[in-house]
Design an enzyme around this catalytic site. Structure first.
Site, PDB file in Angstrom:
ATOM      1  N   GLU A 104      12.468 -71.718  71.539  1.00 25.74           N
ATOM      2  CA  GLU A 104      13.888 -71.544  71.242  1.00 25.74           C
ATOM      3  C   GLU A 104      14.675 -71.458  72.543  1.00 25.74           C
ATOM      4  O   GLU A 104      14.204 -70.881  73.531  1.00 25.74           O
ATOM      5  CB  GLU A 104      14.088 -70.260  70.424  1.00 25.74           C
ATOM      6  N   ASP A 106      18.675 -70.448  73.561  1.00 21.70           N
ATOM      7  CA  ASP A 106      19.836 -69.856  72.900  1.00 21.70           C
ATOM      8  C   ASP A 106      21.063 -69.748  73.780  1.00 21.70           C
ATOM      9  O   ASP A 106      20.974 -69.364  74.957  1.00 21.70           O
ATOM     10  CB  ASP A 106      19.517 -68.411  72.458  1.00 21.70           C
ATOM     11  N   GLU A 108      24.354 -67.513  72.608  1.00 23.16           N
ATOM     12  CA  GLU A 108      24.904 -66.685  71.532  1.00 23.16           C
ATOM     13  C   GLU A 108      26.082 -65.875  72.073  1.00 23.16           C
ATOM     14  O   GLU A 108      26.056 -65.410  73.211  1.00 23.16           O
ATOM     15  CB  GLU A 108      23.844 -65.714  70.998  1.00 23.16           C
ATOM     16  N   ASN A 121      25.218 -64.408  75.504  1.00 25.15           N
ATOM     17  CA  ASN A 121      23.790 -64.144  75.681  1.00 25.15           C
ATOM     18  C   ASN A 121      23.047 -65.472  75.786  1.00 25.15           C
ATOM     19  O   ASN A 121      23.217 -66.357  74.946  1.00 25.15           O
ATOM     20  CB  ASN A 121      23.257 -63.348  74.487  1.00 25.15           C
ATOM     21  N   THR A 122      22.232 -65.630  76.827  1.00 28.49           N
ATOM     22  CA  THR A 122      21.350 -66.791  76.949  1.00 28.49           C
ATOM     23  C   THR A 122      19.916 -66.304  76.906  1.00 28.49           C
ATOM     24  O   THR A 122      19.592 -65.247  77.445  1.00 28.49           O
ATOM     25  CB  THR A 122      21.602 -67.560  78.269  1.00 28.49           C
ATOM     26  N   ASN A 123      19.063 -67.089  76.252  1.00 33.95           N
ATOM     27  CA  ASN A 123      17.672 -66.656  76.121  1.00 33.95           C
ATOM     28  C   ASN A 123      16.765 -67.874  75.968  1.00 33.95           C
ATOM     29  O   ASN A 123      17.210 -68.943  75.523  1.00 33.95           O
ATOM     30  CB  ASN A 123      17.512 -65.726  74.915  1.00 33.95           C
ATOM     31  N   LYS A 131      12.370 -62.525  74.960  1.00 34.11           N
ATOM     32  CA  LYS A 131      12.900 -61.387  75.716  1.00 34.11           C
ATOM     33  C   LYS A 131      13.257 -61.785  77.147  1.00 34.11           C
ATOM     34  O   LYS A 131      12.928 -61.087  78.100  1.00 34.11           O
ATOM     35  CB  LYS A 131      11.897 -60.226  75.727  1.00 34.11           C
ATOM     36  N   LYS A 132      13.913 -62.924  77.300  1.00 31.80           N
ATOM     37  CA  LYS A 132      14.278 -63.418  78.629  1.00 31.80           C
ATOM     38  C   LYS A 132      15.795 -63.604  78.723  1.00 31.80           C
ATOM     39  O   LYS A 132      16.291 -64.642  79.165  1.00 31.80           O
ATOM     40  CB  LYS A 132      13.531 -64.713  78.929  1.00 31.80           C
ATOM     41  N   GLU A 133      16.524 -62.581  78.325  1.00 25.49           N
ATOM     42  CA  GLU A 133      17.965 -62.696  78.229  1.00 25.49           C
ATOM     43  C   GLU A 133      18.683 -62.515  79.568  1.00 25.49           C
ATOM     44  O   GLU A 133      18.334 -61.630  80.348  1.00 25.49           O
ATOM     45  CB  GLU A 133      18.534 -61.661  77.245  1.00 25.49           C
ATOM     46  N   TYR A 195      23.697 -54.974  63.377  1.00 26.65           N
ATOM     47  CA  TYR A 195      22.615 -54.084  63.809  1.00 26.65           C
ATOM     48  C   TYR A 195      22.330 -54.211  65.304  1.00 26.65           C
ATOM     49  O   TYR A 195      21.614 -53.384  65.872  1.00 26.65           O
ATOM     50  CB  TYR A 195      21.337 -54.406  63.020  1.00 26.65           C
ATOM     51  N   ARG A 272      12.674 -51.662  79.281  1.00 30.44           N
ATOM     52  CA  ARG A 272      12.131 -52.638  78.338  1.00 30.44           C
ATOM     53  C   ARG A 272      10.738 -53.103  78.747  1.00 30.44           C
ATOM     54  O   ARG A 272       9.924 -53.471  77.902  1.00 30.44           O
ATOM     55  CB  ARG A 272      13.073 -53.838  78.247  1.00 30.44           C
TER      56      ARG A 272
END
Length: 284
Positions: A104, A106, A108, A121-123, A131-133, A195, A272
């Site tokens: 994926e 992203d 967002e 947000n890029t990932n 989990k590479k945002e 959420y 994290r």
């Protein structure tokens, strides 16, 4: 000679036919999620727009490319939800599927309270490893007008651009996961991310502000299409992006974005990753 009224009726009929054909072209290229009632194709004779609408009953809307791609250059112009957009998530991304080992890429946008900036947000996910945002505040209000967002994905790196300004590059390393084998579709969505989206979920959607609307236009894909047999067909001119890497000027622009616009970097989030940061965080 035809009367003015008959000419007017004929002109309106022609415009309606053009709009219908354009709309049919949209549905030839894309699948619409849900009932389709919250996806509207808008045609003004010059530019085709697609409006996604979300209310409390629908919970979101979206459309997806029918074609699957393995590498390409993808861009779209977006005008985001205005006003109090807290809890909403607007996205433009590529995804191989829903499985645990999916790939994926992203972009967002996480909404916020009126007067506060959006977070972009890029990932990147590769074989289920995510989990590479990197997250950014943009240097403009993305809800005030259309801006262009681009993803360049090739065997060497992934480049994220905003109005032709590179803000991030994610490189491939031979010994680390990278999206290189799973074809992906392109997704465009508006959904309820209460959420998670705004202040880590502390601020929810205010449904009294609904309906929430985001507009897309100018979608462009110059990419290698994967056929039913699994074969890949790359368009003429693909050399322009297939081997593209950022030069010194482009890397300077990324450094500027990290220095002035970045609000979150997974490579600096020790909470994290208490056992150590991902390996790519230590490589240049």
């Amino acid at each position: 000679m035809a009367s003015p009224s008959s000419v007017l009726h004929l002109s309106l009929a022609v415009l309606a036919l053009v709009a219908a054909l354009s709309e049919a072209g949209f549905y030839d290229q894309f699948d619409v999620g849900g009932s389709g009632q919250h996806v509207r194709v808008i045609e003004d004779g010059k530019t085709q727009q697609v409006a996604l609408t979300m209310d409390q009953r629908s919970g979101g809307a979206g459309f997806t490319s029918k074609a699957m791609y393995l590498y390409g250059e993808f861009s779209v112009q977006m005008k985001l939800v205005s006003g109090n957009s807290a809890g909403t998530v607007t996205s433009f991304y590529l995804k191989s599927g829903e499985g645990e080992g999916h790939d994926e890429i992203d972009i967002e946008f996480m909404g916020n309270l009126s007067g506060n900036p959006y977070v972009m947000n890029t990932n990147v996910w590769a074989n289920g490893d995510g989990k590479k945002e990197h997250q950014f505040y943009l240097w403009f209000d993305p809800s005030a007008d259309f801006h262009t967002y681009k993803i360049v994905w090739n065997p060497t790196n992934i480049i994220f651009q905003v109005d032709d300004v590179p803000v991030r590059t994610f490189r491939k390393y031979a010994d680390l996961p990278y999206p290189s084998s799973q074809p992906m579709k392109v997704y465009f969505t508006l959904w309820d991310g209460s959420y998670w989206a705004t202040r880590h979920g502390a601020v929810k959607i205010d449904w009294s502000q609904a309906p929430f609307v985001v507009n897309y236009r100018g979608y462009y894909a110059n990419a290698c299409v994967i056929g039913n047999s699994g074969s890949s067909a790359c368009p003429a001119g693909s050399d322009g992006w297939m081997y593209r890497q950022l030069d010194g000027k482009g890397l300077d622009t990324v450094a500027w974005a990290e220095r002035t616009c970045m609000t979150y970097n997974y490579c600096a989030d020790g909470w994290r990753f208490p056992k150590g940061f991902p390996a790519e965080c230590f490589r240049k």
